[in-house]
Scaffold this motif. Structure first.
Motif, PDB file in Angstrom:
ATOM      1  N   ASN A  18       0.720  -1.075   0.009  1.00 27.92           N
ATOM      2  CA  ASN A  18       0.052  -0.085   0.452  1.00 27.92           C
ATOM      3  C   ASN A  18       0.582   0.984  -0.062  1.00 27.92           C
ATOM      4  N   VAL A  19       1.782   0.838   0.431  1.00 29.59           N
ATOM      5  CA  VAL A  19       2.954   2.466   0.369  1.00 29.59           C
ATOM      6  C   VAL A  19       3.847   2.779  -1.163  1.00 29.59           C
ATOM      7  N   VAL A  22       0.966   4.648  -3.275  1.00 26.06           N
ATOM      8  CA  VAL A  22       0.583   5.480  -1.685  1.00 26.06           C
ATOM      9  C   VAL A  22       1.495   6.554  -3.374  1.00 26.06           C
ATOM     10  N   GLY A  26       0.396   8.132  -6.356  1.00 25.13           N
ATOM     11  CA  GLY A  26       0.475   9.803  -5.910  1.00 25.13           C
ATOM     12  C   GLY A  26       1.517  11.399  -7.460  1.00 25.13           C
ATOM     13  N   ALA A  41      -5.698   7.429  -5.011  1.00 22.47           N
ATOM     14  CA  ALA A  41      -4.500   7.752  -4.640  1.00 22.47           C
ATOM     15  C   ALA A  41      -4.366   7.898  -3.312  1.00 22.47           C
ATOM     16  N   ILE A  42      -5.766   8.553  -3.212  1.00 23.39           N
ATOM     17  CA  ILE A  42      -6.506   9.182  -1.596  1.00 23.39           C
ATOM     18  C   ILE A  42      -7.018   7.474  -0.850  1.00 23.39           C
ATOM     19  N   SER A  44      -5.574   4.635  -1.321  1.00 21.15           N
ATOM     20  CA  SER A  44      -4.013   4.101  -0.931  1.00 21.15           C
ATOM     21  C   SER A  44      -4.053   4.515   0.038  1.00 21.15           C
ATOM     22  N   THR A  45      -3.627   5.878   0.329  1.00 19.65           N
ATOM     23  CA  THR A  45      -3.597   6.537   1.882  1.00 19.65           C
ATOM     24  C   THR A  45      -4.069   5.922   3.032  1.00 19.65           C
ATOM     25  N   ALA A  49      -3.134   4.181   5.523  1.00 20.79           N
ATOM     26  CA  ALA A  49      -2.894   3.659   7.146  1.00 20.79           C
ATOM     27  C   ALA A  49      -3.555   2.949   8.102  1.00 20.79           C
TER      28      ALA A  49
END
Length: 308
Positions: A18-19, A22, A26, A41-42, A44-45, A49
């Motif tokens: 996931n990082v 992102v 992004g 992107a949101i 995946s952020t 988290a």
């Protein structure tokens, strides 16, 4: 590899993927200006988290039993899953709101370059792999937190596919496809969050398991050659696992040692079910006549507790 090691590894793998997504989404968002890629992107952020929450939660749930938690720490998992759901719902709402504003304002421009398409294709492949991997780990270890993550990854595949269609449509002359795809992505995200909340509330409020499992519990008890009947069967979730209590009927002239052996045999049989944690069996003389046959005649069980 033990269940504990598999769960911890799964949490670390999900976090790492996931990082990476992102960062990739992004960058593609910055290069292309695509609202659909921005929504991804949101998403995946939010995934990254809650992956941190999952890693911490799985570390706690895989700790061995201790004096303060003699049954282990698995009951933390539904709370971890609800954190997952909260992050998913927040991300989905933000995506729908942003894309809806863009459509209503008429502020729509087609994305540029090939980065948007490329990152979405990679995201689909990565999430397909994560879905299968998390599902295997969740099934093997009986983990609702990892199962919730698998569901989210499955919905991410659908969401990324919708985003890909939107980006492609926008690039061939239909700019509105891009924000429309972002709205669809947000709807997928919200839907997956609601599903996770619904599933894990059952664990937290002590709901009954599926009727098929309860029937299997009754049949396992009656399969013992010395059990004449079963009643007062209560099965309910305690965290992700099930506690079972029931009364069994045996011949009244059994010795205490014989009754103990029968009870132990029933406990072992029901405890062999993967979903079951603790089993409590009360032994009654059959001469008291406390049990009733089920409507199908396949088992002996009463729906309301009776007292001897």
């Amino acid at each position: 590899m033990s269940d504990r090691q598999a769960l911890r590894r799964a949490g670390a793998v999900v976090l790492a993927v996931n990082v990476a997504l992102v960062l990739g989404k992004g960058l593609a968002w910055y290069l292309s200006g695509s609202l659909a890629v921005g929504s991804e992107a949101i998403n995946s952020t939010a995934d990254a988290a809650y992956s941190l929450v999952i890693v911490a939660g799985l570390y706690l749930t895989t700790q061995p039993p201790d004096l303060e938690h003699p049954h282990g720490h698995e009951r933390i998992e539904p709370f971890v899953s609800l954190f997952v759901a909260a992050a998913i719902l927040a991300a989905g709402g933000a995506i729908v709101y942003g894309a809806g504003r863009a459509i209503l304002a008429g502020d729509v421009s087609p994305p540029t370059g090939a980065s948007a398409v490329a990152v979405l294709v990679l995201a689909i492949l990565a999430k397909l792999w994560l879905y299968r991997y998390c599902l295997q780990v969740a099934d093997a270890a009986g983990s609702p937190a990892v199962a919730a993550t698998a569901i989210d990854n499955r919905n991410d595949v659908l969401a990324s596919s919708a985003a890909l269609v939107g980006v492609a449509g926008a690039q061939v002359g239909y700019p509105v496809f891009d924000p429309l795809a972002a709205v669809i992505v947000g709807a997928f995200v919200v839907y997956s969050g609601i599903g996770i909340v619904r599933d894990n509330l059952s664990y937290l409020v002590g709901a009954a398991p599926p009727e098929e499992l309860r029937q299997e519990i009754v049949e396992l008890a009656l399969a013992h050659p010395d059990v004449e009947g079963v009643h007062d069967v209560i099965a309910h979730y305690v965290g992700p696992e099930i506690d079972v209590s029931l009364h069994i009927e045996v011949e009244g002239d059994r010795t205490l040692t014989e009754a103990h052996d029968i009870e132990s045999g029933v406990v072992d049989a029901i405890g062999s079910l993967d979903e079951v944690d603790d089993v409590f069996v009360h032994v009654d003389p059959k001469e008291l006549g406390e049990w009733k046959e089920d409507a199908d005649g396949a088992s002996a069980d009463s729906s309301e507790p009776e007292h001897s």
